[in-house]
Design a protein around this motif. Structure first.
Motif, short mmCIF file in Angstrom:
data_model
loop_
_atom_site.label_atom_id
_atom_site.label_comp_id
_atom_site.label_asym_id
_atom_site.label_seq_id
_atom_site.Cartn_x
_atom_site.Cartn_y
_atom_site.Cartn_z
N VAL A 55 38.43 -40.67 54.56
CA VAL A 55 37.09 -40.76 53.99
C VAL A 55 37.14 -40.45 52.50
CG1 VAL A 55 34.75 -39.79 53.99
CG2 VAL A 55 35.96 -40.12 56.16
N VAL A 56 36.50 -41.30 51.71
CA VAL A 56 36.35 -41.08 50.27
C VAL A 56 34.87 -41.07 49.96
CG1 VAL A 56 36.88 -41.92 47.95
CG2 VAL A 56 38.52 -42.28 49.80
N GLU A 57 34.39 -39.99 49.37
CA GLU A 57 32.97 -39.94 49.00
C GLU A 57 32.81 -39.22 47.66
OE1 GLU A 57 30.64 -37.92 51.91
OE2 GLU A 57 32.07 -36.30 52.16
N PRO A 58 31.72 -39.50 46.94
CA PRO A 58 31.53 -38.88 45.61
C PRO A 58 31.25 -37.39 45.72
CG PRO A 58 29.56 -40.10 46.27
CD PRO A 58 30.61 -40.39 47.31
N HIS A 59 31.47 -36.69 44.61
CA HIS A 59 31.20 -35.25 44.59
C HIS A 59 29.70 -34.96 44.66
CE1 HIS A 59 35.39 -34.42 43.88
NE2 HIS A 59 35.40 -35.17 42.79
N TYR A 60 28.90 -35.88 44.12
CA TYR A 60 27.44 -35.78 44.21
C TYR A 60 26.88 -37.20 44.14
CZ TYR A 60 27.98 -36.11 39.11
OH TYR A 60 28.34 -36.51 37.85
N PHE A 64 22.91 -45.60 39.82
CA PHE A 64 23.45 -46.89 40.24
C PHE A 64 24.62 -47.32 39.36
CE2 PHE A 64 23.40 -51.60 40.14
CZ PHE A 64 23.71 -51.83 41.48
N ILE A 65 24.50 -47.14 38.05
CA ILE A 65 25.58 -47.55 37.14
C ILE A 65 26.84 -46.74 37.41
CG2 ILE A 65 26.31 -47.70 34.72
CD1 ILE A 65 24.22 -49.79 35.59
N LYS A 66 26.70 -45.43 37.59
CA LYS A 66 27.86 -44.59 37.89
C LYS A 66 28.45 -44.92 39.26
CE LYS A 66 27.02 -40.58 34.93
NZ LYS A 66 26.85 -39.11 34.88
#
Length: 350
Positions: A55-60, A64-66
């Motif tokens: 699983v790969v997910e963002p830190h927060y 939309f651009i980020k």
């Protein structure tokens, strides 16, 4: 087999999210290299995930651009040979980035509409970017895929995780249940009006239990209060094990305005719980009216009420027959082994 990257919005409560986890687990069990790329952070259903799935997910949660930059960075790092997308934002981003990264792409439609004309048109107009498109309803092929690409559409049903069924002599017990998100799509407002009318016309001790949460919960609870139905319509919130409630239900009511292939319907059929549902999405393909369930004529409160009354007046033998027919129809069609085999065949030819 190729290295796979499944992309979706994140681990939130919903049928599509659960199905993605079941599919990823099943493919990983068959030895495939499977990664899930989440566009947002969430915690729902993570306990269902196999340790063999990365699983790969963002830190927060990014803007939309980020999110676009984050997606690009992960694709560069993971370098998948095939990307499989679920849900609107994930599909739109995955299709567009295919132009730059040249991975093979499969879209998995989980509904026959994305809830607005603009979203549906965006899905239709970008569908040519898929190598193949799959969905749990043939209606999605007609509405969300160009006719020239219908030969690239493969219908694959949902996986059911139900492992047992109650005995037929338990069919006639307890109350009516709705299980799902409390959003416009599910048409719970008309269900509440319908059940209130049903109770007035058919005095009894039957209740409607509503399991789930969503942006309309406060409005729906207030409506129940305004109708003086608080004792008869009971909101239970989110429940992790819905099977515990499915086995208590005399029938499950699904009054949706639109659907894909609702998981709760499959699970009810496999638990021999009768289903009363509107004719949207895959439901007419899943339920044979009066043979394996009750199809409501329309999504209106009057028709929902009529269907409740019709079901109430069925004798016990008819209810048992409907439940048994539904179970026999569902037990092979939605098995994990059958559905994963269909996914493997699709991946191999994509």
């Amino acid at each position: 087999m190729p290295k796979l990257c499944f992309v979706f919005n994140g681990f939130f409560y919903g049928g599509a999210e659960r199905q993605l986890i079941y599919i990823c687990n099943g493919l990983a069990e068959r030895g495939l290299d499977v990664t899930i790329l989440c566009l947002k952070r969430g915690e729902a259903y993570k306990d269902l995930l196999s340790s063999n799935v990365k699983v790969v997910e963002p830190h927060y949660n990014y803007s939309f651009i980020k999110t676009l930059r984050y997606f690009s960075d992960i694709i560069k790092k993971e370098n998948p040979e095939m990307v499989i997308s679920f849900l609107f934002q994930a599909t739109l981003i995955s299709r567009i980035f295919k132009l730059f990264y040249r991975y093979r792409h499969i879209t998995s439609y989980r509904n026959t509409t994305y809830g607005s004309f603009l979203r549906d048109k965006l899905m239709l107009c970008t569908s040519f970017l898929d190598n193949y498109t799959t969905g749990n309803s043939n209606n999605a092929r007609i509405k969300l895929t160009f006719r020239s690409r219908w030969d690239k559409f493969v219908s694959i049903p949902n996986i059911s995780k139900v492992a047992y069924a109650r005995s037929s002599d338990e069919i006639e017990r307890s109350d009516f249940y709705f299980i799902g998100r409390l959003e416009k799509q599910k048409n719970v407002i008309n269900l509440i009006y319908a059940f209130d009318n049903f109770k007035k016309a058919n005095p009894s001790d039957k209740k409607l239990f509503i399991i789930g949460d969503g942006s309309l919960r406060g409005e729906l609870e207030k409506l129940s209060e305004d109708l003086d139905s608080c004792d008869n319509i009971i909101f239970l919130g989110i429940k992790k094990d819905i099977n515990e409630y499915l086995v208590k239900a005399e029938a499950i009511i699904l009054p949706s305005l639109w659907e894909g292939m609702p998981n709760v319907l499959i699970e009810a059929m496999l638990l021999k719980t009768p289903v009363i549902a509107t004719p949207v999405g895959s439901i007419p393909e899943m339920v044979d009216h009066l043979q394996s369930g009750i199809i409501i004529n329309s999504t209106s409160k009057d028709e929902i009420c009529r269907s409740l009354e019709y079901f109430l007046n069925l004798d016990k033998e008819s209810k048992i027959k409907i439940a048994e027919n539904a179970y026999e129809s569902a037990k092979e069609k939605y098995s994990k082994e059958s559905v994963i085999n269909q996914w493997l065949a699709l991946i191999a030819k994509s």
